[in-house]
Scaffold this active site. Sequence first.
Site, PDB file in Angstrom:
ATOM      1  N   ARG A 258      -1.875 -14.572   4.491  1.00 49.90           N
ATOM      2  CA  ARG A 258      -2.607 -13.871   5.555  1.00 49.90           C
ATOM      3  C   ARG A 258      -1.878 -14.002   6.893  1.00 49.90           C
ATOM      4  NH1 ARG A 258      -7.182 -11.696   4.276  1.00 49.90           N
ATOM      5  NH2 ARG A 258      -8.151 -11.750   6.323  1.00 49.90           N
TER       6      ARG A 258
ATOM      7  N   LYS B  28       0.827  -1.219   0.000  1.00 52.74           N
ATOM      8  CA  LYS B  28       0.000   0.000   0.000  1.00 52.74           C
ATOM      9  C   LYS B  28       0.864   1.274   0.000  1.00 52.74           C
ATOM     10  CE  LYS B  28      -3.925  -2.240   2.270  1.00 52.74           C
ATOM     11  NZ  LYS B  28      -4.975  -2.090   3.305  1.00 52.74           N
TER      12      LYS B  28
ATOM     13  N   PHE C  17     -15.456   3.848   7.259  1.00 54.67           N
ATOM     14  CA  PHE C  17     -14.092   4.250   6.896  1.00 54.67           C
ATOM     15  C   PHE C  17     -13.842   4.254   5.386  1.00 54.67           C
ATOM     16  CE2 PHE C  17     -13.927  -0.323   8.070  1.00 54.67           C
ATOM     17  CZ  PHE C  17     -13.490  -0.870   6.866  1.00 54.67           C
TER      18      PHE C  17
ATOM     19  N   TYR D 256     -12.397  -1.851  -3.575  1.00 52.39           N
ATOM     20  CA  TYR D 256     -12.906  -2.028  -2.212  1.00 52.39           C
ATOM     21  C   TYR D 256     -14.438  -1.929  -2.147  1.00 52.39           C
ATOM     22  CZ  TYR D 256      -8.323  -2.094   0.077  1.00 52.39           C
ATOM     23  OH  TYR D 256      -7.074  -2.441   0.518  1.00 52.39           O
TER      24      TYR D 256
ATOM     25  N   ARG E  84       2.590  -6.596   8.996  1.00 52.74           N
ATOM     26  CA  ARG E  84       1.887  -5.428   9.555  1.00 52.74           C
ATOM     27  C   ARG E  84       2.504  -4.991  10.883  1.00 52.74           C
ATOM     28  NH1 ARG E  84      -3.906  -7.600   7.463  1.00 52.74           N
ATOM     29  NH2 ARG E  84      -4.082  -6.291   5.597  1.00 52.74           N
TER      30      ARG E  84
ATOM     31  N   THR F 151      -5.293  -7.263  10.722  1.00 49.76           N
ATOM     32  CA  THR F 151      -5.559  -5.989  10.022  1.00 49.76           C
ATOM     33  C   THR F 151      -5.026  -4.809  10.828  1.00 49.76           C
ATOM     34  OG1 THR F 151      -7.580  -6.967   9.133  1.00 49.76           O
ATOM     35  CG2 THR F 151      -7.407  -4.575   9.025  1.00 49.76           C
TER      36      THR F 151
ATOM     37  N   GLU G 246      -9.738 -10.317  -7.468  1.00 48.71           N
ATOM     38  CA  GLU G 246      -8.730  -9.279  -7.217  1.00 48.71           C
ATOM     39  C   GLU G 246      -7.540  -9.407  -8.163  1.00 48.71           C
ATOM     40  OE1 GLU G 246      -9.794  -8.647  -2.484  1.00 48.71           O
ATOM     41  OE2 GLU G 246      -7.810  -9.372  -3.029  1.00 48.71           O
TER      42      GLU G 246
ATOM     43  N   ASN H 281      -2.122   0.135   6.803  1.00 47.92           N
ATOM     44  CA  ASN H 281      -1.632  -1.146   7.328  1.00 47.92           C
ATOM     45  C   ASN H 281      -0.719  -1.892   6.351  1.00 47.92           C
ATOM     46  OD1 ASN H 281      -3.617  -1.935   5.585  1.00 47.92           O
ATOM     47  ND2 ASN H 281      -4.702  -3.257   7.016  1.00 47.92           N
TER      48      ASN H 281
ATOM     49  N   HIS I 148      -2.146  -5.520   1.653  1.00 51.16           N
ATOM     50  CA  HIS I 148      -3.464  -6.141   1.498  1.00 51.16           C
ATOM     51  C   HIS I 148      -3.259  -7.574   1.034  1.00 51.16           C
ATOM     52  CE1 HIS I 148      -7.569  -6.907   0.112  1.00 51.16           C
ATOM     53  NE2 HIS I 148      -7.008  -7.436  -0.962  1.00 51.16           N
TER      54      HIS I 148
HETATM   55  P1  CMP Z   1      -7.400  -4.546   3.771  1.00 56.88           P
HETATM   56  O1  CMP Z   1      -6.956  -5.873   4.249  1.00 56.88           O
HETATM   57  O2  CMP Z   1      -6.814  -4.013   2.517  1.00 56.88           O
HETATM   58  O3  CMP Z   1      -8.986  -4.550   3.640  1.00 56.88           O
HETATM   59  C1  CMP Z   1      -9.808  -3.446   3.865  1.00 56.88           C
HETATM   60  C2  CMP Z   1      -9.041  -2.248   4.386  1.00 56.88           C
HETATM   61  O4  CMP Z   1      -9.826  -1.302   5.059  1.00 56.88           O
HETATM   62  C3  CMP Z   1      -8.053  -2.719   5.464  1.00 56.88           C
HETATM   63  O5  CMP Z   1      -7.040  -3.480   4.920  1.00 56.88           O
HETATM   64  C4  CMP Z   1      -7.664  -1.391   6.063  1.00 56.88           C
HETATM   65  O6  CMP Z   1      -6.744  -0.657   5.238  1.00 56.88           O
HETATM   66  C5  CMP Z   1      -9.013  -0.687   6.060  1.00 56.88           C
HETATM   67  N1  CMP Z   1      -9.711  -0.860   7.343  1.00 56.88           N
HETATM   68  C6  CMP Z   1     -10.204  -1.982   7.883  1.00 56.88           C
HETATM   69  N2  CMP Z   1     -10.784  -1.748   9.076  1.00 56.88           N
HETATM   70  C7  CMP Z   1     -10.652  -0.422   9.277  1.00 56.88           C
HETATM   71  C8  CMP Z   1     -11.052   0.447  10.326  1.00 56.88           C
HETATM   72  N3  CMP Z   1     -11.696  -0.015  11.397  1.00 56.88           N
HETATM   73  N4  CMP Z   1     -10.765   1.754  10.207  1.00 56.88           N
HETATM   74  C9  CMP Z   1     -10.120   2.221   9.121  1.00 56.88           C
HETATM   75  N5  CMP Z   1      -9.703   1.453   8.082  1.00 56.88           N
HETATM   76  C10 CMP Z   1      -9.967   0.143   8.171  1.00 56.88           C
END
Ligand code: CMP
Length: 139
Positions: free
Chosen positions: A86, A10, A58, A50, A103, A92, A127, A113, A116
């Site tokens: 994963r 990212k 968010f 997304y 992460r 996450t 994807e 984070n 992905h």
């Molecule tokens: P990703 O695994 O790419 O999938 C969805 C993304 O949304 C996640 O990583 C984060 O970048 C974002 N995300 C998930 N939960 C939250 C949250 N509670 N607040 C803000 N961003 C979030």
Amino acid sequence: MKQRTLSIIKPDAVKAGYIGDILSRFQKEGLHIVAMRMTQLSQSQAEGFYAVHRERPFFGELVEFMTSGPIVAITLEADDAIQGYRTLMGATDPAKADEGTLRKLYASNVQNNAVHGSDSPENAQIEIAYFFSALDLVG
Ligand code: CMP
């Protein structure tokens, strides 16, 4: 069984200079790179990627973050690649991620984070096709 998954490095991790460290971990963990490209997502491309999160509070900030700079999209292949990757990524929220995970090492917070990864074979297929055509996938 050989499986493919989509990884994204990212904008936060690209800006911080972690591309090399993350690719190196893929190789150490036996996650083979079968396609890779750097790109910067437009707003509509990030919203499309997304789309499942469209109703989340968010979503707007997530799209803003994902379009804020270049990303690196990578297709990885290995036995059980989806779960293996994963586990390598960690939770996450980096505050909840295990030691040594990508992460824990490279992420700042639950949104920024670092990486992905696809969460199921069905989503991996969708994807991967979002970023790569069949001709781009090696092997
Ligand atoms: P990703 O695994 O790419 O999938 C969805 C993304 O949304 C996640 O990583 C984060 O970048 C974002 N995300 C998930 N939960 C939250 C949250 N509670 N607040 C803000 N961003 C979030």
